[in-house]
Design an enzyme around this catalytic site. Structure first.
Site, mmCIF file in Angstrom:
data_model
loop_
_atom_site.group_PDB
_atom_site.id
_atom_site.type_symbol
_atom_site.label_atom_id
_atom_site.label_comp_id
_atom_site.label_asym_id
_atom_site.label_seq_id
_atom_site.Cartn_x
_atom_site.Cartn_y
_atom_site.Cartn_z
ATOM 1 N N LYS A 198 -6.715 -5.053 -2.644
ATOM 2 C CA LYS A 198 -7.517 -5.738 -1.422
ATOM 3 C C LYS A 198 -8.895 -4.815 -0.886
ATOM 4 O O LYS A 198 -8.388 -3.580 -1.208
ATOM 5 C CB LYS A 198 -6.418 -6.109 -0.372
ATOM 6 C CG LYS A 198 -5.792 -5.511 0.198
ATOM 7 C CD LYS A 198 -4.658 -5.243 1.115
ATOM 8 C CE LYS A 198 -4.076 -4.411 1.790
ATOM 9 N NZ LYS A 198 -4.416 -3.328 2.198
ATOM 10 N N ASP B 230 -4.691 -0.661 -1.575
ATOM 11 C CA ASP B 230 -5.633 -0.831 -0.525
ATOM 12 C C ASP B 230 -7.080 -0.169 -2.114
ATOM 13 O O ASP B 230 -6.518 0.587 -2.454
ATOM 14 C CB ASP B 230 -5.650 -0.357 0.581
ATOM 15 C CG ASP B 230 -6.446 -0.261 1.410
ATOM 16 O OD1 ASP B 230 -6.943 -1.817 1.219
ATOM 17 O OD2 ASP B 230 -6.868 0.462 2.452
ATOM 18 N N HIS C 26 -10.782 7.011 1.835
ATOM 19 C CA HIS C 26 -8.949 6.918 1.362
ATOM 20 C C HIS C 26 -9.107 5.870 0.087
ATOM 21 O O HIS C 26 -9.841 4.470 -0.023
ATOM 22 C CB HIS C 26 -8.035 5.909 2.300
ATOM 23 C CG HIS C 26 -8.870 4.586 2.984
ATOM 24 N ND1 HIS C 26 -9.815 4.447 4.163
ATOM 25 C CD2 HIS C 26 -7.905 3.521 2.986
ATOM 26 C CE1 HIS C 26 -9.800 3.394 4.151
ATOM 27 N NE2 HIS C 26 -8.597 2.224 3.671
ATOM 28 N N ASP D 176 0.839 -1.066 0.118
ATOM 29 C CA ASP D 176 -0.075 -0.379 -0.167
ATOM 30 C C ASP D 176 0.784 1.548 0.329
ATOM 31 O O ASP D 176 0.728 2.364 0.566
ATOM 32 C CB ASP D 176 -0.508 -0.164 0.602
ATOM 33 C CG ASP D 176 -1.886 -1.237 1.040
ATOM 34 O OD1 ASP D 176 -1.727 -1.552 0.550
ATOM 35 O OD2 ASP D 176 -3.089 -0.991 2.221
ATOM 36 N N HIS E 20 -10.817 0.179 -2.717
ATOM 37 C CA HIS E 20 -11.747 0.040 -2.223
ATOM 38 C C HIS E 20 -13.022 0.746 -2.835
ATOM 39 O O HIS E 20 -12.805 1.992 -3.811
ATOM 40 C CB HIS E 20 -12.580 1.352 -0.399
ATOM 41 C CG HIS E 20 -11.559 0.697 0.295
ATOM 42 N ND1 HIS E 20 -11.296 -0.950 0.569
ATOM 43 C CD2 HIS E 20 -10.665 1.355 1.379
ATOM 44 C CE1 HIS E 20 -10.618 -1.399 1.941
ATOM 45 N NE2 HIS E 20 -9.734 0.209 2.474
ATOM 46 N N CYS F 30 -1.832 -2.498 7.983
ATOM 47 C CA CYS F 30 -1.824 -3.917 6.687
ATOM 48 C C CYS F 30 0.120 -4.275 6.468
ATOM 49 O O CYS F 30 -0.050 -5.353 6.137
ATOM 50 C CB CYS F 30 -1.750 -2.976 5.626
ATOM 51 S SG CYS F 30 -3.699 -2.066 5.724
ATOM 52 N N HIS G 28 -18.022 2.297 0.804
ATOM 53 C CA HIS G 28 -16.941 1.010 1.983
ATOM 54 C C HIS G 28 -17.454 0.560 3.015
ATOM 55 O O HIS G 28 -17.065 1.771 3.811
ATOM 56 C CB HIS G 28 -15.119 0.843 1.593
ATOM 57 C CG HIS G 28 -14.904 -0.311 1.980
ATOM 58 N ND1 HIS G 28 -14.106 -0.353 2.715
ATOM 59 C CD2 HIS G 28 -14.894 -1.772 1.419
ATOM 60 C CE1 HIS G 28 -13.329 -1.880 3.247
ATOM 61 N NE2 HIS G 28 -13.874 -1.432 2.757
HETATM 62 ZN ZN LIG Z 1 -8.229 0.281 3.567
#
Ligand SMILES: [Zn+2]
Length: 201
Positions: free
Chosen positions: A106, A46, A81, A8, A48, A151, A52
């Site tokens: 993810k 990341d 984010h 990330d 989303h 993470c 989310h």
């Molecule tokens: Zn996230």
């Protein structure tokens, strides 16, 4: 075989992003420098949808950093984010990505959050990363990125459970909360994860 997993390194986690990790930008030149020492380099994002479940904005009456429960798991509510397709979800512009053989995304399912690059937080859904790395012949897995205490930590924990020989590159990672990271570091060492620096790979 040595693999580098870069977690990330995205604009929203860098100072001026929506969920900035203090000094997050300082790891970019370090990550760029070490990539040539690896047989395989993989990045994660990341990623989303805007509705989310981890975003405070999607829960009426809740604020950023509130703790709620989702599917029986504690969930911190974050600022919006890394929304799919936005500039905040892109890799830091200075990050070298030419060597990335694959990018694993993810947090793509709106109803579950995924801190780890391997599984969602409830271990319901796999990203396929463990199988990919095994098929590629990875034995030693070096992890770095953002954030050390979230993470990268959850990814390292899953990686060691998957049987990889794990190394956490401390100076190529930054924590959202340094004190939390110091506690997690002890836990990781106890799990057999080796803490290393970029100059001792
Ligand atoms: Zn996230």
């Amino acid at each position: 075989m040595k693999t580098l997993l870069i977690i990330d390194a995205q604009n929203d986690f860098i100072p001026n992003g929506s969920l900035p990790v203090p000094n997050g930008d300082q790891i970019i030149p370090i990550i760029n420098k070490i990539q040539d020492q690896f047989d395989l380099v993989i990045g994660t994002q990341d990623w989303h949808p805007k509705d989310h479940i981890s975003f405070a904005s999607n829960h009426d009456g809740k604020s950023v950093f509130d703790e709620i429960e989702i599917h029986g798991q504690p969930q911190t509510l974050w600022p919006n984010h890394c929304v799919q397709g936005t500039a905040g979800a892109e890799f830091h512009p200075d990050l070298k990505t030419e060597k990335f053989e694959a990018i694993f995304r993810k947090g793509t399912n709106k109803t579950i959050d995924s801190y780890s690059a391997f599984y969602d937080n409830g271990h319901l859904k796999s990203t396929g990363l463990a199988g990919y790395l095994k098929e590629k012949g990875t034995t030693q897995l070096f992890l770095c990125g953002l954030a050390s205490d979230i993470c990268v930590y959850f990814s390292a924990r899953d990686a060691v459970k998957e049987g990889f020989d794990c190394f956490f590159i401390e100076d190529a990672s930054k924590a959202l909360d340094k004190d939390v990271f110091e506690k997690l570091k002890k836990e990781m060492i106890a799990m057999g994860i080796q803490m290393v620096t970029s100059t001792s790979i």
